[in-house]
Design a protein around this motif. Sequence first.
Motif, PDB file in Angstrom:
ATOM      1  N   ASP A   1       0.862  -1.185   0.000  1.00 54.16           N
ATOM      2  CA  ASP A   1       0.000   0.000   0.000  1.00 54.16           C
ATOM      3  C   ASP A   1       0.894   1.229   0.000  1.00 54.16           C
ATOM      4  OD1 ASP A   1      -2.272   1.488  -0.056  1.00 54.16           O
ATOM      5  OD2 ASP A   1      -2.893   1.091   2.014  1.00 54.16           O
ATOM      6  N   GLY A   2       0.296   2.369  -0.135  1.00 54.08           N
ATOM      7  CA  GLY A   2       1.042   3.625  -0.116  1.00 54.08           C
ATOM      8  C   GLY A   2       0.428   4.600   0.868  1.00 54.08           C
ATOM      9  N   THR A   3       1.246   5.500   1.375  1.00 44.75           N
ATOM     10  CA  THR A   3       0.767   6.574   2.234  1.00 44.75           C
ATOM     11  C   THR A   3       1.444   7.870   1.787  1.00 44.75           C
ATOM     12  OG1 THR A   3       0.453   7.294   4.527  1.00 44.75           O
ATOM     13  CG2 THR A   3       2.570   6.278   3.992  1.00 44.75           C
ATOM     14  N   PHE A   4       0.789   8.990   2.014  1.00 41.12           N
ATOM     15  CA  PHE A   4       1.286  10.271   1.516  1.00 41.12           C
ATOM     16  C   PHE A   4       1.784  11.137   2.663  1.00 41.12           C
ATOM     17  CE2 PHE A   4      -1.369   8.863  -1.956  1.00 41.12           C
ATOM     18  CZ  PHE A   4      -0.681   9.296  -3.081  1.00 41.12           C
ATOM     19  N   VAL A   5       2.919  11.807   2.412  1.00 41.69           N
ATOM     20  CA  VAL A   5       3.444  12.808   3.349  1.00 41.69           C
ATOM     21  C   VAL A   5       3.541  14.134   2.606  1.00 41.69           C
ATOM     22  CG1 VAL A   5       4.718  11.106   4.697  1.00 41.69           C
ATOM     23  CG2 VAL A   5       5.848  12.244   2.785  1.00 41.69           C
ATOM     24  N   ARG A   6       3.607  15.207   3.349  1.00 38.15           N
ATOM     25  CA  ARG A   6       3.639  16.535   2.749  1.00 38.15           C
ATOM     26  C   ARG A   6       5.042  16.890   2.264  1.00 38.15           C
ATOM     27  NH1 ARG A   6       0.051  20.315   6.870  1.00 38.15           N
ATOM     28  NH2 ARG A   6      -1.958  19.290   6.518  1.00 38.15           N
ATOM     29  N   GLY A   7       5.097  17.521   1.097  1.00 37.52           N
ATOM     30  CA  GLY A   7       6.355  18.027   0.575  1.00 37.52           C
ATOM     31  C   GLY A   7       6.552  19.484   0.946  1.00 37.52           C
ATOM     32  N   LEU A   8       7.663  20.043   0.492  1.00 42.99           N
ATOM     33  CA  LEU A   8       7.992  21.437   0.819  1.00 42.99           C
ATOM     34  C   LEU A   8       7.177  22.424  -0.015  1.00 42.99           C
ATOM     35  CD1 LEU A   8      11.876  21.200   1.165  1.00 42.99           C
ATOM     36  CD2 LEU A   8      10.180  21.303   2.995  1.00 42.99           C
ATOM     37  N   LYS A   9       6.795  22.012  -1.206  1.00 42.63           N
ATOM     38  CA  LYS A   9       6.042  22.909  -2.071  1.00 42.63           C
ATOM     39  C   LYS A   9       4.569  22.937  -1.666  1.00 42.63           C
ATOM     40  CE  LYS A   9       9.099  22.063  -6.028  1.00 42.63           C
ATOM     41  NZ  LYS A   9       9.181  21.568  -7.424  1.00 42.63           N
ATOM     42  N   LYS A  10       3.884  23.962  -2.082  1.00 43.57           N
ATOM     43  CA  LYS A  10       2.478  24.116  -1.737  1.00 43.57           C
ATOM     44  C   LYS A  10       1.651  23.001  -2.372  1.00 43.57           C
ATOM     45  CE  LYS A  10      -1.230  27.567  -1.737  1.00 43.57           C
ATOM     46  NZ  LYS A  10      -1.627  28.938  -2.159  1.00 43.57           N
ATOM     47  N   ARG A  11       0.846  22.344  -1.561  1.00 41.84           N
ATOM     48  CA  ARG A  11      -0.036  21.252  -1.972  1.00 41.84           C
ATOM     49  C   ARG A  11       0.732  20.077  -2.590  1.00 41.84           C
ATOM     50  NH1 ARG A  11      -5.131  24.551  -4.761  1.00 41.84           N
ATOM     51  NH2 ARG A  11      -5.724  25.731  -2.877  1.00 41.84           N
ATOM     52  N   GLN A  12       1.976  19.929  -2.225  1.00 38.67           N
ATOM     53  CA  GLN A  12       2.773  18.799  -2.721  1.00 38.67           C
ATOM     54  C   GLN A  12       2.635  17.617  -1.764  1.00 38.67           C
ATOM     55  OE1 GLN A  12       7.012  19.315  -2.573  1.00 38.67           O
ATOM     56  NE2 GLN A  12       7.442  17.589  -3.924  1.00 38.67           N
ATOM     57  N   HIS A  13       2.353  16.449  -2.331  1.00 36.82           N
ATOM     58  CA  HIS A  13       2.244  15.234  -1.543  1.00 36.82           C
ATOM     59  C   HIS A  13       3.161  14.174  -2.139  1.00 36.82           C
ATOM     60  CE1 HIS A  13      -1.471  17.330  -0.400  1.00 36.82           C
ATOM     61  NE2 HIS A  13      -1.342  16.689   0.747  1.00 36.82           N
TER      62      HIS A  13
ATOM     63  N   HIS B   1       4.978   1.052   0.422  1.00 36.59           N
ATOM     64  CA  HIS B   1       5.271   0.190   1.565  1.00 36.59           C
ATOM     65  C   HIS B   1       4.833  -1.241   1.245  1.00 36.59           C
ATOM     66  CE1 HIS B   1       4.839  -0.440   6.225  1.00 36.59           C
ATOM     67  NE2 HIS B   1       5.781  -1.180   5.675  1.00 36.59           N
ATOM     68  N   PHE B   2       5.743  -2.175   1.452  1.00 35.07           N
ATOM     69  CA  PHE B   2       5.487  -3.599   1.193  1.00 35.07           C
ATOM     70  C   PHE B   2       5.938  -4.395   2.411  1.00 35.07           C
ATOM     71  CE2 PHE B   2       6.998  -7.763  -0.128  1.00 35.07           C
ATOM     72  CZ  PHE B   2       5.999  -8.226  -0.969  1.00 35.07           C
TER      73      PHE B   2
ATOM     74  N   GLY C   1      -4.469  -7.988   6.446  1.00 36.29           N
ATOM     75  CA  GLY C   1      -4.788  -6.598   6.749  1.00 36.29           C
ATOM     76  C   GLY C   1      -3.788  -5.990   7.710  1.00 36.29           C
ATOM     77  N   ALA C   2      -2.608  -6.629   7.816  1.00 39.11           N
ATOM     78  CA  ALA C   2      -1.584  -6.123   8.732  1.00 39.11           C
ATOM     79  C   ALA C   2      -0.990  -4.804   8.259  1.00 39.11           C
ATOM     80  CB  ALA C   2      -0.465  -7.161   8.887  1.00 39.11           C
ATOM     81  N   MET C   3      -1.193  -4.465   6.999  1.00 35.05           N
ATOM     82  CA  MET C   3      -0.591  -3.249   6.451  1.00 35.05           C
ATOM     83  C   MET C   3      -1.053  -2.006   7.198  1.00 35.05           C
ATOM     84  SD  MET C   3       1.345  -1.580   4.498  1.00 35.05           S
ATOM     85  CE  MET C   3       1.971  -2.774   3.361  1.00 35.05           C
TER      86      MET C   3
END
Length: 346
Positions: free
Chosen positions: A58-70, A75-76, A244-246
């Motif tokens: 699966d994947g998860t998003f974190v914030r970047g330095l730019k405006k509205r950047q994700h 993750h495996f 569902g351990a993810m």
Amino acid sequence: MKTLAMWTQVQMSHTTVMRCVRAVGEAQEKQDQELVIQAENGELDGKRQPNFLFAEADGTFVRGLKKRQHIEIKHFILYEGWVKNGKRRLLKEPYAVMTSKGLDTFWEQVGAAVEQRYRLWQTQVVANSDGGVGYDEAHFKDAFCGSHKRIWVQLDAFHVAQSLIRSLHGDKAWITRIQQAIQRKDRTEVILLLDTYESNLDEDERIKQVEKVKQYLIGHWDRLFDWREIMAKETLPENAGRLGAMESNQRHLTFRMKKRGMHWGESEEGMVKVIQGIRNGTLKAAYLSSFIPTKRDERIIKKMIRIASLLKEPTVPSIGAHRGRIGTNASSSSAVGKLNKVLTFA
């Protein structure tokens, strides 16, 4: 940094900490890429041969330095089953692959990790994902192509429930009826219930949402059911549980990289690889090995030495210093005469 200053004589700035994280993370990244190269050259030979092997991505998003950047963190997790710890169940032999780079790099590292650890000839592989772009059935089959058994990829029950909640706007009565129909494996009733719910809607946007979830469920119908219902009961591993351990394992990333106003730039891959290395117990060895040439580098160095030895010219024995002088039979106005005059005065 506050802990270091309080308990030790070491003082470090934020920039120094970032550089350390990047350096250690790059060492883990280098090791992962070395495994990819070895896998492409057919140099990996895993030894473990479990009866069952489980995988989730699966994947998860974190914030970047730019405006509205994700930035998406892929993750495996790979594990061989479950072990009892009191009333809880823990994953057996878990191994993680994490990266913020592209999907191609992610699945290359996954494939290399599988080849390094396992020989899958007679292993039953069971995988779990939300079926989204980059985490579909085809990617899992490519990563576990060494298995001669059917690779079973089911949809994550959590994401199925979330898609119903979003599309039906939390209508518990209808959601429960649809989930019960799915549990009975009654495809016709699921379609009928969704069509009936859709017929009572007036807003085009909500109608599109219901049509979308219907396509999602019907398009992945065979993957909606618990893997334990598909396998023969006598073949199930001990303490077999639902996949569902993810969702719980994502906390290794989210607790460190999300919330609290965090924004990530060039150092995000370093932190991701540090978390992966700590999770797998490979970080220290990867960092120390970064100071030692890899086997591939050693082969290149030895090859260069052999070539240099073949091209090396033989040493000519010395015959000592030569003595001489410029002849004086030329006129002093000529070039040779002028040179002789300069050297004589010197």
